[in-house]
Design a protein around this motif. Structure first.
Motif, mmCIF file in Angstrom:
data_model
loop_
_atom_site.group_PDB
_atom_site.id
_atom_site.type_symbol
_atom_site.label_atom_id
_atom_site.label_comp_id
_atom_site.label_asym_id
_atom_site.label_seq_id
_atom_site.Cartn_x
_atom_site.Cartn_y
_atom_site.Cartn_z
ATOM 1 N N GLU A 145 2.920 13.298 -27.752
ATOM 2 C CA GLU A 145 4.338 13.647 -27.769
ATOM 3 C C GLU A 145 5.223 12.498 -28.239
ATOM 4 O O GLU A 145 6.227 12.729 -28.931
ATOM 5 C CB GLU A 145 4.779 14.073 -26.357
ATOM 6 N N ARG A 146 4.873 11.254 -27.908
ATOM 7 C CA ARG A 146 5.828 10.169 -28.102
ATOM 8 C C ARG A 146 5.365 9.053 -29.029
ATOM 9 O O ARG A 146 6.198 8.294 -29.527
ATOM 10 C CB ARG A 146 6.200 9.582 -26.730
ATOM 11 N N ALA A 147 4.081 8.909 -29.278
ATOM 12 C CA ALA A 147 3.611 7.861 -30.189
ATOM 13 C C ALA A 147 3.707 8.355 -31.628
ATOM 14 O O ALA A 147 3.542 9.546 -31.903
ATOM 15 C CB ALA A 147 2.175 7.471 -29.867
ATOM 16 N N LYS A 148 3.944 7.433 -32.552
ATOM 17 C CA LYS A 148 3.974 7.789 -33.970
ATOM 18 C C LYS A 148 2.559 7.902 -34.537
ATOM 19 O O LYS A 148 2.301 8.707 -35.432
ATOM 20 C CB LYS A 148 4.766 6.730 -34.759
ATOM 21 N N ALA A 149 1.659 7.070 -34.029
ATOM 22 C CA ALA A 149 0.279 7.104 -34.513
ATOM 23 C C ALA A 149 -0.670 6.901 -33.343
ATOM 24 O O ALA A 149 -0.329 6.238 -32.352
ATOM 25 C CB ALA A 149 0.045 6.026 -35.567
ATOM 26 N N ILE A 150 -1.870 7.507 -33.467
ATOM 27 C CA ILE A 150 -2.929 7.315 -32.472
ATOM 28 C C ILE A 150 -4.226 7.061 -33.232
ATOM 29 O O ILE A 150 -4.684 7.915 -33.993
ATOM 30 C CB ILE A 150 -3.107 8.530 -31.550
ATOM 31 N N LEU A 151 -4.791 5.889 -33.026
ATOM 32 C CA LEU A 151 -6.078 5.539 -33.636
ATOM 33 C C LEU A 151 -7.111 5.458 -32.517
ATOM 34 O O LEU A 151 -7.058 4.556 -31.675
ATOM 35 C CB LEU A 151 -5.984 4.202 -34.371
ATOM 36 N N GLU A 152 -8.030 6.404 -32.496
ATOM 37 C CA GLU A 152 -9.109 6.442 -31.497
ATOM 38 C C GLU A 152 -10.201 5.472 -31.916
ATOM 39 O O GLU A 152 -10.805 5.621 -32.975
ATOM 40 C CB GLU A 152 -9.665 7.862 -31.408
ATOM 41 N N VAL A 153 -10.458 4.453 -31.059
ATOM 42 C CA VAL A 153 -11.473 3.446 -31.405
ATOM 43 C C VAL A 153 -12.629 3.405 -30.410
ATOM 44 O O VAL A 153 -13.504 2.557 -30.524
ATOM 45 C CB VAL A 153 -10.834 2.039 -31.536
ATOM 46 N N TRP A 154 -12.630 4.291 -29.383
ATOM 47 C CA TRP A 154 -13.721 4.396 -28.424
ATOM 48 C C TRP A 154 -13.970 3.056 -27.716
ATOM 49 O O TRP A 154 -13.036 2.339 -27.415
ATOM 50 C CB TRP A 154 -14.993 4.900 -29.115
ATOM 51 N N MET A 155 -15.225 2.725 -27.443
ATOM 52 C CA MET A 155 -15.627 1.381 -27.039
ATOM 53 C C MET A 155 -16.402 0.819 -28.224
ATOM 54 O O MET A 155 -17.564 1.173 -28.451
ATOM 55 C CB MET A 155 -16.488 1.405 -25.771
ATOM 56 N N PRO A 156 -15.758 -0.026 -29.044
ATOM 57 C CA PRO A 156 -16.268 -0.300 -30.394
ATOM 58 C C PRO A 156 -17.304 -1.399 -30.518
ATOM 59 O O PRO A 156 -17.854 -1.597 -31.598
ATOM 60 C CB PRO A 156 -15.001 -0.671 -31.158
ATOM 61 N N SER A 177 10.712 3.403 -30.724
ATOM 62 C CA SER A 177 9.987 4.655 -30.973
ATOM 63 C C SER A 177 8.860 4.493 -31.984
ATOM 64 O O SER A 177 8.049 5.407 -32.170
ATOM 65 C CB SER A 177 10.959 5.731 -31.477
ATOM 66 N N GLU A 178 8.797 3.336 -32.632
ATOM 67 C CA GLU A 178 7.788 3.101 -33.669
ATOM 68 C C GLU A 178 6.523 2.492 -33.045
ATOM 69 O O GLU A 178 6.263 1.297 -33.157
ATOM 70 C CB GLU A 178 8.346 2.177 -34.754
ATOM 71 N N ILE A 179 5.760 3.336 -32.377
ATOM 72 C CA ILE A 179 4.575 2.861 -31.653
ATOM 73 C C ILE A 179 3.315 3.470 -32.242
ATOM 74 O O ILE A 179 3.187 4.687 -32.381
ATOM 75 C CB ILE A 179 4.660 3.198 -30.144
ATOM 76 N N ALA A 180 2.373 2.605 -32.594
ATOM 77 C CA ALA A 180 1.035 3.022 -33.012
ATOM 78 C C ALA A 180 0.067 2.651 -31.899
ATOM 79 O O ALA A 180 -0.097 1.469 -31.577
ATOM 80 C CB ALA A 180 0.647 2.340 -34.309
ATOM 81 N N VAL A 181 -0.557 3.652 -31.298
ATOM 82 C CA VAL A 181 -1.474 3.426 -30.182
ATOM 83 C C VAL A 181 -2.890 3.234 -30.704
ATOM 84 O O VAL A 181 -3.377 4.015 -31.539
ATOM 85 C CB VAL A 181 -1.435 4.597 -29.188
ATOM 86 N N VAL A 182 -3.550 2.192 -30.230
ATOM 87 C CA VAL A 182 -4.978 1.986 -30.461
ATOM 88 C C VAL A 182 -5.656 2.326 -29.135
ATOM 89 O O VAL A 182 -5.441 1.644 -28.132
ATOM 90 C CB VAL A 182 -5.284 0.537 -30.883
ATOM 91 N N LEU A 183 -6.429 3.394 -29.140
ATOM 92 C CA LEU A 183 -6.927 3.983 -27.889
ATOM 93 C C LEU A 183 -8.400 3.667 -27.658
ATOM 94 O O LEU A 183 -9.257 3.997 -28.476
ATOM 95 C CB LEU A 183 -6.721 5.501 -27.937
#
Length: 738
Positions: free
Chosen positions: A532-543, A513-519
């Motif tokens: 709903e289910r990720a602990k963290a969400i980091l939006e990085v676009w197309m970097p 359950s300890e998931i940090a998403v890099v989006l």
């Protein structure tokens, strides 16, 4: 060249030569072995047309451009130079984040630096003009070209429009390190119905003037050398033949005296719109609207000679357009130096230089938006075992859909950077799944094929990822859109992460359950499943080129994320277009009062987006308090100072972007519930507090009034200062009648 000398040269040209300046071709036409075939031949394009064409599209490289320029000028009767143009959207060879990501920085000065860097590289490689910035206001994430805009806000887009033009052009576009800017797409293209590219735009003139036109005006006032017409209709007339739009608004009202160029094939497409009987009629109407350059539809060379012969158009109309093109060439300094900044040695030295890479990385770091960080799972704890999983962990294709000048081989991946910067962390890596399933269709500017995997390969990848996740304390999951799933001609009715990646996320969340998403993405997505289910969400676009390095710096906490959303993320696609500065209704819904039936609301979802404009977390916490006004009554010519206190209540340094919003309580026409009118980035140490002040003046209160004049109206105004557009606390002041 002095203007008198230029006029003398112009007067000596034949009408055939002048008409030739209006035609744009491609560099391949000047190769020694080039032959006219296919569509060009069908349009009646001749060797003479190519010999007299005024501008070139899509060619790059200092050696090649100098060679073409030399050959062309030797053959031209008056030895007039060509102008070389290219789409340099978010960097040339050093690629920085996509424009939508740049919008998230809330730093126009940083974006200006990026534009100047792109100009330096592009100019050294022989180019003269970039088809940027795109300043179309965007509210519909189904439209793939939202990636080229800086977002949904009128004020913010205007600041970026000016910053990019100034960055590309500097004080003098004749300089060897500068490019002429071309603001696009004039006008209203971001309002394409149903978010479908090339589609009709249907907006009221009030909305058009109040929301869509201001950013173009900022770019024009900044001195943009060119403006590009849009594909869409305005008031039922395609932009490229819309005389009211181009003559009355662009040239008369905005004062634009530069070169107006059509978008690719747009003049010929006016026949398809039903606004012209045939290509000759489209040519006539485009010239009458003042479109100087026909980009690649071939209508001008095909039809101008006959239109002149039968006097359907005047010689003066051709000369008007040709003179503007000649003046552009003179402004670029091409008559003194037709090769301008083209220099192979200089190009090699500046392209992908250390300084440019550093700027690209800094911009990427500042563009990331932390959407969620439950239990402070980020930054990563060195003591914990980490599994880095996902198709973007070791992927180089993160430049963006328009970055065809960049080379993926120059990109730093997350794994590249992690192996260097996180060498003392316990990390395992796994791809987990392909970026797309085999049934997903991709389209793009280049012949591109994604690596294929067998079913057995996919199962092994997933099993390896699940094992890694089970054994890890924290999972960093790098997922998102394919780079060709946003950009031109990528309209989508379902704006979610690819299904195969959703399945991987769901499987991983069952074992850890300890998931940090890099989006990764080029547009706002429906990410309810992640929320709903990720602990963290980091939006990085197309970097961009330095994307992996920037991501790792943020993941390890060396840099704290500080970006703010320039465009709302919808709860689901059914909400779009969705934006924070909406109009109130007579039956406005108030969250928490869901039993009120006869109000403007959905039965099955909230009105508000999942994440609103201006939202973004960081690795510390801030408290904003003590909103105060210097006075509650503002007389004509006066201003009001609005202040708040902001305190870093966390345990580390951080950056907060304070945003000033204003709401006109009652106007002669309905006004938005709030509008951004200012912002300030504040960097505070742990425990540090600061007072931040904004000045509100009468100019900030102006709009298109009921009588179609532009100005403010006396009355009461609410003023807000917060860290997103969701701020609710406000104070009221009154503007007195002048």
């Amino acid at each position: 060249m002095e203007i008198g000398e230029l006029k003398k040269l112009f007067d000596d040209m034949t009408i055939e030569e002048k008409a030739g300046q209006l035609f744009q071709t491609v560099g391949a036409m000047y190769d020694d072995e080039a032959v006219i075939s296919g569509p060009m031949q069908e349009m009646g394009i001749t060797e003479k047309d190519i010999q007299l064409a005024g501008t070139v599209l899509g060619t790059m490289g200092a050696e090649k451009i100098k060679r073409i320029q030399k050959k062309y000028m030797e053959a031209h009767p008056h030895h007039i130079p060509l102008v070389f143009m290219l789409d340099i959207i978010n960097g040339y060879k050093t690629v920085y984040p996509i424009p939508l990501a740049q919008g998230a920085t809330f730093q126009p000065d940083l974006v200006k630096e990026c534009a100047a860097m792109a100009a330096k590289e592009g100019a050294a490689d022989g180019l003269h003009i970039t088809f940027s910035p795109m300043v179309d206001l965007v509210r519909d994430a189904r439209w793939g070209r939202v990636m080229e805009s800086t977002g949904e806000d009128v004020y913010l887009n205007g600041l970026y429009a000016r910053a990019m033009v100034e960055g590309y052009q500097g004080a003098d576009i004749s300089g060897g390190e500068k490019l002429g800017a071309c603001v696009k797409h004039f006008a209203g293209y971001g309002g394409a119905e149903a978010g479908r590219d090339y589609n009709t735009v249907e907006v009221s003139e009030r909305t058009f003037r109040d929301f869509y036109l201001p950013a173009y005006k900022e770019a024009v006032e900044a001195g943009s050398a060119l403006v590009m017409t849009s594909f869409n209709t305005i008031n039922g007339i395609p932009a490229s033949v819309n005389k009211w739009l181009m003559r009355d608004i662009l040239r008369e009202e905005m004062g634009f005296d530069g070169v107006l160029i059509s978008d690719f094939g747009a003049i010929g497409e006016c026949v398809n719109h039903g606004a012209a009987e045939d290509r000759a009629d489209a040519t006539k109407k485009a010239l009458e609207a003042g479109v100087d350059i026909d980009m690649m539809s071939g209508t001008y060379p095909e039809n101008i000679p006959a239109l002149l012969k039968d006097k359907s158009i005047s010689v003066e109309l051709i000369e008007e357009c040709a003179w503007r093109i000649m003046k552009l060439k003179n402004d670029l300094g091409l008559f003194e130096n037709p090769y301008k900044g083209a220099d192979e040695i200089k190009a090699k030295a500046c392209i992908l230089s250390e300084a440019h890479r550093e700027l690209a990385q800094k911009t990427a770091e500042n563009s990331f938006v932390l959407l969620k960080n439950k239990d402070n799972i980020l930054p990563l704890d060195k003591k914990k075992k980490i599994a880095m999983i996902g198709p973007y962990i070791d992927r180089r294709y993160m430049l963006g859909g328009w970055s065809f000048t960049g080379n993926p081989e120059d990109v730093i991946t997350i794994k590249n950077a992690a192996e260097e910067k996180l060498a003392d962390y316990e990390i395992v890596y796994a791809q987990g799944c392909p970026i797309l399933s085999e049934d997903v269709k991709l389209e793009g500017f280049a012949n591109y094929t994604e690596e294929k995997f067998s079913q057995e390969d996919c199962e092994k990848m997933k099993e390896e990822a699940l094992r890694a996740a089970k054994e890890a304390d924290v999972v960093v999951l790098a997922i998102g859109e394919h780079f060709l799933q946003s950009g031109e001609a990528t309209s989508k009715g379902i704006i979610e992460i690819p299904k195969i990646q959703q399945e991987l996320f769901e499987a991983l969340s069952e074992v850890n359950s300890e998931i940090a998403v890099v989006l990764f993405n080029g547009r706002p997505l429906d990410i309810r499943i992640l929320e709903e289910r990720a602990k963290a969400i980091l939006e990085v676009w197309m970097p961009g080129t330095m994307g992996g390095a920037a991501i790792v710096e943020v993941l390890r906490g060396a840099v704290s994320p500080a970006g703010k959303l320039p465009m709302s993320f919808p709860y689901c696609v059914s909400q779009v277009p969705v934006h924070y500065d909406e109009f109130p209704t007579g039956r406005r819904h108030h969250p928490g009062k869901d039993k009120d039936r006869y109000v403007s609301k959905y039965l099955d979802m909230p009105n508000k987006p999942l994440y609103s404009f201006g939202y973004g977390l960081t690795y510390t916490q801030f408290e904003i308090s003590d909103l105060e006004l210097s006075k509650t009554v503002m007389k004509p010519g006066e201003s009001v100072t609005v202040s708040v206190k902001v305190k870093n209540t966390g345990d580390r340094e951080g950056t907060e972007t304070l945003q000033l919003y204003i709401h006109d309580i009652a106007g002669s026409v309905v006004r938005p519930v709030k509008q951004l009118k200012g912002f300030e980035r504040v960097i505070l140490n742990a425990g540090e507090e600061k007072e931040v002040c904004f000045t509100v003046d009468e100019k900030m209160l102006r709009f298109l009034r009921a009588d179609n004049t532009f100005g403010s109206e006396p009355g009461k105004f609410e003023v807000f200062i917060g860290n997103s557009s969701e701020v609710e606390e406000c104070k009221v002041f009154e503007l007195l009648k002048g």
